[in-house]
Design a protein around this motif. Structure first.
Motif, PDB file in Angstrom:
ATOM      1  N   ILE A 104       0.842  -1.188   0.000  1.00 46.98           N
ATOM      2  CA  ILE A 104       0.000   0.000   0.000  1.00 46.98           C
ATOM      3  C   ILE A 104       0.879   1.240   0.000  1.00 46.98           C
ATOM      4  O   ILE A 104       1.998   1.244   0.507  1.00 46.98           O
ATOM      5  N   GLN A 147      -2.914  -4.366  -4.417  1.00 44.49           N
ATOM      6  CA  GLN A 147      -3.392  -3.274  -3.584  1.00 44.49           C
ATOM      7  C   GLN A 147      -4.716  -3.600  -2.911  1.00 44.49           C
ATOM      8  O   GLN A 147      -4.965  -3.180  -1.783  1.00 44.49           O
ATOM      9  N   MET A 148      -5.604  -4.334  -3.593  1.00 47.74           N
ATOM     10  CA  MET A 148      -6.948  -4.524  -3.085  1.00 47.74           C
ATOM     11  C   MET A 148      -7.181  -5.920  -2.516  1.00 47.74           C
ATOM     12  O   MET A 148      -8.106  -6.109  -1.715  1.00 47.74           O
ATOM     13  N   TYR A 174      -8.766   2.209   1.113  1.00 52.10           N
ATOM     14  CA  TYR A 174      -8.567   2.096  -0.333  1.00 52.10           C
ATOM     15  C   TYR A 174      -8.708   3.431  -1.051  1.00 52.10           C
ATOM     16  O   TYR A 174      -8.019   3.666  -2.045  1.00 52.10           O
ATOM     17  N   ASN A 190      -5.463   5.016  -0.590  1.00 54.22           N
ATOM     18  CA  ASN A 190      -4.462   4.289  -1.360  1.00 54.22           C
ATOM     19  C   ASN A 190      -4.575   4.588  -2.851  1.00 54.22           C
ATOM     20  O   ASN A 190      -3.558   4.733  -3.542  1.00 54.22           O
TER      21      ASN A 190
END
Length: 289
Positions: free
Chosen positions: A9, A71-72, A146, A149
């Motif tokens: 992240i 990332q997710m 998120y 991010n």
């Protein structure tokens, strides 16, 4: 192990250059604040809509799958885990009641199909309150992490500080040191890769020595890690001193002198469209949320 590339992240994606990268950092910052403020005092349905909007926005930006998954992926797993734990735990309404009539007299037909308990199969027990609480907590974690991010993923550190300095410009009337704050933020963002590099070098140095931690025991292992932490702080302070000396040599005696403008901020057509989309967004928030 490369911490500069494996960090899950907060990394900036330089390539490919998506349409999110081309938006003005001030516009993206306003949208970020909208995603952070919109979940406050709203219902669960609207929070699910916000999660869907973030996922659709990521897909429309055509961010590479490897980055999207890195990332997710862990964040979705964390949100699902929090949802399951919250939904299956007691909802806090542990009120015991004793009927005043016999059970045979209480078996009356209900006028509606409403039931507070949604699932009652031991050991699973889910109520409407626990389900709503699980949705609220899990979506809030996803939105807060998120959305921030995604902003860091598509905005360079210099653009972030330039946008913040421009938005905070009216505060100069109150004699707030805006330039000093943004300069400190720029240096801190640039210092993060140096910290990761030092941590990475120390971890590699420990691995090359092939230390047998089981033979050392807990006490000696803690002593080794204390030495490592001390060395890390020493290296970081040395790096910070080198940066300070380099800035003084180049004439950075004060933030207002020898300033370098990394980005010339100007709103283009895409930025105005993004700002216009805020109107239906907040209208839907107050009507549906």
């Amino acid at each position: 192990m490369d911490l500069l590339r494996s960090l899950p992240i907060g990394l900036y994606l330089e390539k490919p250059l998506t349409w999110l990268h081309k938006l003005d950092p001030r516009v993206k910052l306003i949208w970020l604040m909208s995603f952070l403020l919109a979940p406050i005092l709203c219902n669960s349905e609207w929070r699910l809509v916000l999660v869907g909007l973030l996922i659709i926005l990521t897909l429309m930006a055509r961010i590479p799958l490897r980055v999207w998954r890195q990332q997710m992926g862990w964040l979705i797993m964390l949100s699902i885990l929090v949802f399951l734990i919250t939904a299956l735990t007691p909802d806090g309404l542990a009120v015991t009641s004793q009927p005043r009539l016999l059970e045979s007299d209480l078996s009356l037909p209900q006028p509606t199909s409403y039931s507070y308990v949604l699932l009652d199969k031991k050991p699973l027990f889910i109520t409407r309150h626990s389900l709503d609480l699980g949705i609220r907590i899990s979506t809030l974690i996803f939105l807060l992490i998120y959305s921030t991010n995604l902003y860091l993923l598509t905005t360079a550190p210099e653009e972030i500080t330039a946008g913040l300095e421009d938005l905070l410009e009216p505060l100069r009337r109150f004699k707030i040191p805006i330039t000093e704050i943004t300069l400190t933020l720029t240096l801190s963002l640039r210092f993060i890769p140096l910290v990761l590099e030092e941590v990475q070098n120390l971890i590699r140095s420990i691995r090359t020595r092939a230390i047998n931690w089981q033979k050392l025991g807990i006490k000696r292992s803690l002593q080794v890690w204390l030495v490592v932490v001390e060395k890390l702080l020493e290296n970081l302070l040395m790096r910070a001193e080198e940066i300070a000396i380099a800035m003084e040599v180049r004439g950075f005696t004060s933030p207002n002198e020898h300033r370098v403008q990394w980005h010339q901020l100007s709103l283009i057509q895409g930025d105005w469209i993004a700002l216009g989309m805020l109107i239906p967004f907040w209208y839907a928030r107050f009507i549906l949320g």
